[in-house]
Design a protein around this motif. Sequence first.
Motif, mmCIF file in Angstrom:
data_model
loop_
_atom_site.group_PDB
_atom_site.id
_atom_site.type_symbol
_atom_site.label_atom_id
_atom_site.label_comp_id
_atom_site.label_asym_id
_atom_site.label_seq_id
_atom_site.Cartn_x
_atom_site.Cartn_y
_atom_site.Cartn_z
ATOM 1 N N THR A 1 2.507 0.148 9.805
ATOM 2 C CA THR A 1 1.649 0.522 8.653
ATOM 3 C C THR A 1 0.060 0.165 8.948
ATOM 4 O O THR A 1 -0.471 -0.601 9.610
ATOM 5 N N MET A 2 -0.581 1.317 8.232
ATOM 6 C CA MET A 2 -2.099 1.117 8.246
ATOM 7 C C MET A 2 -2.593 1.765 6.970
ATOM 8 O O MET A 2 -2.021 2.454 6.404
ATOM 9 N N MET A 3 -3.950 1.677 7.102
ATOM 10 C CA MET A 3 -4.849 2.156 5.971
ATOM 11 C C MET A 3 -5.643 3.256 6.738
ATOM 12 O O MET A 3 -6.361 2.964 7.662
ATOM 13 N N GLN A 4 -5.748 4.478 6.232
ATOM 14 C CA GLN A 4 -6.397 5.442 6.877
ATOM 15 C C GLN A 4 -7.157 6.401 5.529
ATOM 16 O O GLN A 4 -6.432 6.859 4.880
ATOM 17 N N ASP A 5 -8.367 6.308 5.657
ATOM 18 C CA ASP A 5 -9.172 6.919 4.796
ATOM 19 C C ASP A 5 -8.755 6.536 3.433
ATOM 20 O O ASP A 5 -8.699 7.237 2.247
ATOM 21 N N GLY A 6 -8.617 5.237 3.222
ATOM 22 C CA GLY A 6 -8.221 4.785 1.898
ATOM 23 C C GLY A 6 -6.834 4.900 1.303
ATOM 24 O O GLY A 6 -6.532 4.362 0.471
ATOM 25 N N LYS A 7 -5.849 5.463 2.340
ATOM 26 C CA LYS A 7 -4.528 5.789 1.839
ATOM 27 C C LYS A 7 -3.741 5.072 2.905
ATOM 28 O O LYS A 7 -3.885 4.752 4.160
#
Length: 133
Positions: free
Chosen positions: A39-45
Amino acid sequence: MATATATRAGKIVQIIGPVVDVEFEAGHLPAIYNAIRITMMQDGKPVDVVAEVEQHLGENRVRAVAMKPTDGMQRGMEAVDLGEPITVPVGPETLGRVLNVLGEPVDFPDRPVQSKERWPIHRPAPTLEDQST
């Protein structure tokens, strides 16, 4: 509960396209075909990538294939062994639906499949006696 999760977590050490190498703590190595969640955050998503272990490399490392794009993934990110293979819903609820390899609906993403049973994507084929025409 946090202790059990910590022992099943690893760190990404290499990414080549959809192939991800993950290093786990000594004493725990996921089985072949086990699912790994990154799991990760990419561009705030939030981005949720599931990968499947395909090979044990030695030195507490496994090689896994991601089932979604790995864009934005970096070395050092946490990967958690789910302790089971990837499963998909089965039964009459799936008839007429289009699902991806993770069992997520492709035809109507807003209407998840409400199935009581889920089976692993890797399992033995039915015997000839169990098959019918």
